[in-house]
Scaffold this active site. Structure first.
Site, short mmCIF file in Angstrom:
data_model
loop_
_atom_site.label_atom_id
_atom_site.label_comp_id
_atom_site.label_asym_id
_atom_site.label_seq_id
_atom_site.Cartn_x
_atom_site.Cartn_y
_atom_site.Cartn_z
N SER A 185 10.22 -1.92 10.97
CA SER A 185 10.85 -0.62 11.14
C SER A 185 11.57 -0.24 9.85
CB SER A 185 11.86 -0.67 12.30
OG SER A 185 12.68 0.49 12.32
N TYR A 198 18.77 -4.87 16.94
CA TYR A 198 17.40 -4.42 16.73
C TYR A 198 17.05 -4.41 15.24
CZ TYR A 198 13.40 -1.16 16.66
OH TYR A 198 12.18 -0.57 16.44
#
Length: 293
Positions: A185, A198
């Site tokens: 990401s 995350y």
């Protein structure tokens, strides 16, 4: 159609405020639904008769990658949690391309399930050429102080430990020319408030990918990754508040949220011989967001 994915459309209308309490989120409940394929996109046989395992392949980025593979002639094994309606819809779309598709429901945070998936795929399809570690879980918290030990363990077990489990299970079946693709990401590079755990898992995925690329190079197995920016997926709808979802992605230099289909070609590239001299690399698909951070 891609022609509709314009800055003007999203500036005028945006994504309506919405949120899903169910985790993982469901694609069928998203407004507007994500764009995962374009009828104008045609395959050219780059993955003919290959077999690909895609985690989180029932919806979002994984779904777009799986359909992209199918258009190139690959057979699919879709691994998902319990989003059965989304998974069946995706299976139908894949099989319309004239290839096989099997569905495998369960929790990839469970090592035994990961090994069972690979065993089942070998039994059904006979081989595995491509592994896409894509599935992820997230829960936003205002502060690291609000992240419980339970949440931290769940986030790492789903997002990172599963990649270890599946990679270990699949390695005996891979051959020279096989490919592993891991989804990280933009958060691994730019960080993200409200998603410390995350973001940390996504950074771990970058390191894991580069280390595995070195370890498997001698075996002729390539390991690469994709680092998406703001892509409109069920994970966004289920891990952000209504206010955060409204106008999602408009602040990027390209002025719109990314759609899963925006990543499909990159997954095909990394899975095919077109990337034969690439390993340990990440493709950044983020609408220019990282350039402006």
């Amino acid at each position: 159609m891609m022609e509709d994915l314009t800055r003007e459309k999203y500036l005028a209308h945006g994504i309506p405020p919405q949120s899903q309490s169910r985790k993982p989120g469901l694609e069928k409940d998203m407004d507007p639904p994500p764009v995962f394929d374009l009828e104008s996109r045609r395959g050219s046989g780059k993955l003919t008769d290959k077999v690909a395992v895609v985690t989180g392949g029932d919806s979002g980025i994984g779904k777009a990658a799986a359909i992209g593979f199918a258009k190139e002639g690959a057979h699919l094994a879709i691994v998902y949690f319990d989003e059965h309606i989304d998974a069946e819809t995706t299976k139908h779309l894949i099989e319309k391309q004239g290839v096989r598709c099997s569905l495998h429901a369960g929790d990839i945070a469970d090592e035994a399930f990961c090994w069972k998936v690979i065993e089942d795929v070998i039994e059904i399809h006979g081989k595995i050429d491509i592994l896409v570690n894509n599935a992820a879980w997230a829960k936003r918290q205002d502060s690291i102080l609000d992240i419980s030990a339970e949440q931290l363990q769940k986030t790492f077990a789903t997002n990172v430990f599963s990649m270890f489990y599946l990679t270990k299970a699949v390695l005996p079946h891979l051959q020279v020319g096989s490919s592993i693709i891991n989804t990280s990401s933009i958060d691994a590079y730019a960080g993200q408030t409200g998603q410390v755990d995350y973001s940390a898992t996504k950074g771990a995925i970058v390191a894991f990918t580069r280390a595995m690329a070195l370890e498997l190079a001698r075996d002729g197995v390539r390991v690469n990754g994709i680092a998406p920016g703001p892509i409109w997926t069920p994970l966004v709808a289920s891990s952000h508040s209504e206010e955060e979802v409204a106008g999602f992605g408009i602040s990027t230099p390209l002025g719109r949220p990314g759609q899963p289909v925006d990543l499909a070609g990159s997954f095909v590239l990394l899975a095919s011989a077109d990337s034969a001299y690439m390993t340990g690399q990440f493709l950044h698909i983020n609408g220019g967001a990282y350039l402006s951070s």
